[in-house]
Write a protein that holds these residues in place. Structure first.
Motif, PDB file in Angstrom:
ATOM      1  N   THR A 100      -3.851  38.551  21.021  1.00 32.22           N
ATOM      2  CA  THR A 100      -2.411  38.350  20.913  1.00 32.22           C
ATOM      3  C   THR A 100      -1.620  39.422  21.653  1.00 32.22           C
ATOM      4  O   THR A 100      -0.472  39.187  22.026  1.00 32.22           O
ATOM      5  N   LYS A 101      -2.228  40.571  21.895  1.00 38.28           N
ATOM      6  CA  LYS A 101      -1.509  41.660  22.562  1.00 38.28           C
ATOM      7  C   LYS A 101      -1.807  41.786  24.044  1.00 38.28           C
ATOM      8  O   LYS A 101      -1.202  42.608  24.721  1.00 38.28           O
ATOM      9  N   SER A 102      -2.735  40.997  24.556  1.00 34.71           N
ATOM     10  CA  SER A 102      -3.058  41.059  25.980  1.00 34.71           C
ATOM     11  C   SER A 102      -3.065  39.661  26.575  1.00 34.71           C
ATOM     12  O   SER A 102      -3.934  38.852  26.265  1.00 34.71           O
ATOM     13  N   VAL A 103      -2.115  39.410  27.450  1.00 35.79           N
ATOM     14  CA  VAL A 103      -2.037  38.121  28.132  1.00 35.79           C
ATOM     15  C   VAL A 103      -3.288  37.894  28.984  1.00 35.79           C
ATOM     16  O   VAL A 103      -3.825  36.785  29.038  1.00 35.79           O
ATOM     17  N   ILE A 104      -3.770  38.956  29.614  1.00 35.57           N
ATOM     18  CA  ILE A 104      -4.941  38.843  30.480  1.00 35.57           C
ATOM     19  C   ILE A 104      -6.180  38.462  29.670  1.00 35.57           C
ATOM     20  O   ILE A 104      -6.934  37.567  30.040  1.00 35.57           O
ATOM     21  N   LEU A 105      -6.386  39.139  28.545  1.00 34.05           N
ATOM     22  CA  LEU A 105      -7.556  38.819  27.716  1.00 34.05           C
ATOM     23  C   LEU A 105      -7.439  37.432  27.107  1.00 34.05           C
ATOM     24  O   LEU A 105      -8.424  36.685  27.042  1.00 34.05           O
ATOM     25  N   LYS A 106      -6.252  37.053  26.667  1.00 30.66           N
ATOM     26  CA  LYS A 106      -6.030  35.720  26.080  1.00 30.66           C
ATOM     27  C   LYS A 106      -6.343  34.635  27.099  1.00 30.66           C
ATOM     28  O   LYS A 106      -7.020  33.656  26.794  1.00 30.66           O
ATOM     29  N   LYS A 107      -5.837  34.820  28.320  1.00 32.49           N
ATOM     30  CA  LYS A 107      -6.085  33.833  29.374  1.00 32.49           C
ATOM     31  C   LYS A 107      -7.586  33.719  29.661  1.00 32.49           C
ATOM     32  O   LYS A 107      -8.122  32.614  29.773  1.00 32.49           O
ATOM     33  N   ALA A 108      -8.261  34.852  29.752  1.00 27.52           N
ATOM     34  CA  ALA A 108      -9.703  34.834  30.013  1.00 27.52           C
ATOM     35  C   ALA A 108     -10.457  34.131  28.887  1.00 27.52           C
ATOM     36  O   ALA A 108     -11.378  33.350  29.139  1.00 27.52           O
ATOM     37  N   ALA A 109     -10.061  34.372  27.641  1.00 25.79           N
ATOM     38  CA  ALA A 109     -10.708  33.701  26.504  1.00 25.79           C
ATOM     39  C   ALA A 109     -10.450  32.203  26.543  1.00 25.79           C
ATOM     40  O   ALA A 109     -11.363  31.399  26.326  1.00 25.79           O
ATOM     41  N   ASP A 110      -9.223  31.823  26.832  1.00 28.48           N
ATOM     42  CA  ASP A 110      -8.876  30.401  26.903  1.00 28.48           C
ATOM     43  C   ASP A 110      -9.644  29.676  28.005  1.00 28.48           C
ATOM     44  O   ASP A 110      -9.960  28.499  27.879  1.00 28.48           O
TER      45      ASP A 110
END
Length: 132
Positions: A100-110
């Motif tokens: 929730t705090k990192s757009v980059i990590l969220k995108k990679a997970a998605d």
């Protein structure tokens, strides 16, 4: 130039998640290609301190235990495994917070490029259990 290892690993101790977890864009992208493990452990002093409800001895200790207190409210404090259950819940909270705090990590997970492994380490047995 510094070469990047083919596989990178970062283990995040949930007791210290409230410390600033600031990644530069390149670092976040590097770890987003690899993965994270968030591991809690049995008999965690930070979890015990958070669940006891007492005041921390310093602002620095308070910064460590305050985020854990939410996990303490989700468990029955009268059960013998209260601290372990709170630690396990906090592991999940930290893993969720990373996304929730990192757009980059969220995108990679998605996109299926990042795996966050939630785990729990038993001091008694030395066993690591995958939680999620």
């Amino acid at each position: 130039a510094i070469s990047q290892p083919r596989q990178s690993r970062l283990t995040i101790n949930p007791s210290f998640h409230s410390l600033t977890l600031a990644f530069g864009k390149e670092t976040a992208q590097t770890f987003a290609k690899a993965g994270f493990s968030v591991m809690g452990h049995q008999s965690c002093g930070a979890v015990k301190a958070a669940c006891s409800g007492g005041k921390a001895a310093s602002p620095n200790l308070e910064a460590v235990i305050a985020p854990i207190a939410t996990s303490c409210t989700k468990v029955d404090k009268n059960k013998p495994d209260t601290f372990d259950l709170a630690a396990r819940d906090h592991v999940h909270s930290v893993a969720h917070e990373l996304l929730t705090k990192s757009v980059i990590l969220k995108k990679a997970a998605d996109e299926g490029k990042l795996t966050i492994i939630e785990a729990y380490y038993s001091l008694d047995t030395g066993e690591v259990t995958k939680l999620r």
